[in-house]
Scaffold this motif. Sequence first.
Motif, PDB file in Angstrom:
ATOM      1  N   UNK A 136      43.186  18.898  32.142  1.00 36.85           N
ATOM      2  CA  UNK A 136      42.851  20.302  31.852  1.00 36.85           C
ATOM      3  C   UNK A 136      41.898  20.754  32.916  1.00 36.85           C
ATOM      4  N   UNK A 137      41.046  20.147  33.472  1.00 35.01           N
ATOM      5  CA  UNK A 137      40.166  20.670  34.582  1.00 35.01           C
ATOM      6  C   UNK A 137      40.772  20.670  35.779  1.00 35.01           C
ATOM      7  N   UNK A 144      45.871  26.504  38.570  1.00 38.15           N
ATOM      8  CA  UNK A 144      46.094  28.057  38.300  1.00 38.15           C
ATOM      9  C   UNK A 144      45.691  28.893  39.648  1.00 38.15           C
ATOM     10  N   UNK A 145      44.579  28.459  40.247  1.00 38.70           N
ATOM     11  CA  UNK A 145      44.381  29.206  41.548  1.00 38.70           C
ATOM     12  C   UNK A 145      45.360  28.868  42.439  1.00 38.70           C
ATOM     13  N   UNK A 149      47.623  32.110  44.271  1.00 42.91           N
ATOM     14  CA  UNK A 149      47.678  32.102  45.895  1.00 42.91           C
ATOM     15  C   UNK A 149      49.149  32.340  46.231  1.00 42.91           C
ATOM     16  N   UNK A 150      50.016  31.388  45.598  1.00 45.73           N
ATOM     17  CA  UNK A 150      51.389  31.670  45.888  1.00 45.73           C
ATOM     18  C   UNK A 150      52.140  32.603  45.269  1.00 45.73           C
ATOM     19  N   UNK A 151      51.674  33.040  44.147  1.00 48.22           N
ATOM     20  CA  UNK A 151      52.198  34.353  43.546  1.00 48.22           C
ATOM     21  C   UNK A 151      51.780  35.640  44.562  1.00 48.22           C
ATOM     22  N   UNK A 168      58.189  35.863  39.535  1.00 51.70           N
ATOM     23  CA  UNK A 168      57.270  35.203  40.242  1.00 51.70           C
ATOM     24  C   UNK A 168      56.679  33.889  39.583  1.00 51.70           C
ATOM     25  N   UNK A 169      56.426  34.060  38.102  1.00 55.73           N
ATOM     26  CA  UNK A 169      55.827  32.900  37.847  1.00 55.73           C
ATOM     27  C   UNK A 169      56.754  31.716  37.668  1.00 55.73           C
TER      28      UNK A 169
END
Length: 223
Positions: A136-137, A144-145, A149-151, A168-169
């Motif tokens: 989860x961490x 997530x970040x 960034x790639x999105x 995009x997701x």
Amino acid sequence: MPAARPQPAATPAAPRRARRKEARPGELIEAALALFVEKGFAATRVEEVAARAGVSKGTLFLYFPSKEDLFKAVVRENIAGRFPEWDNELAQFTGDSLELVRYAMHTWWERIGMTPASGITKLVMSESGTFPEIANFYQQEVIGPGHALLRRILQRGIDRGEFRELPLDYAVYSLIAPMIFLLMWKHSMTPCCPPSERLDPITFIDTQVDLILRGMLRPRRPV
């Protein structure tokens, strides 16, 4: 006999204990990274980390109350803490979006894939079922970040008319999947592969970028 020249006063050395104290968190993080990649999260004992860093277990707990806290510090120091740097580079990039994709994947390999931190992804994937808290961490701090960034990179290409409209997701996984494969191959298969079967990471990345952005179909000749 000429008089002896006065010797310059020696610069007072910083107390050894003070210098050592300042170095301890970084040394502990470095030792923990090496052991986590080598042995895994479950098998690594805090006593081993402290011994490799040259301090006592009690000293380690002064900086990191638990092994989970130590793992989080390793991830933040080696991966998560670099996202502001990457975000800034994306904002300043002036080339076309194809070159930005290539640059992002090359840069990620140079700064993460070629370092000991490349083993963290395999660790998380292999031990997430036993330690969901570290998974989860990692999701919050890295995945997530990284997806965001790639999105942004793909959205930049769409906005500039260089890429077609994409979901995009899901499209971000087309960029992530080859890099995960490269990491898993490096830490699982490369040590036992004969030299003739080892992958050249840069050639692999360039091939993946070309396949993702151009496909395999040969352009049709005009009738």
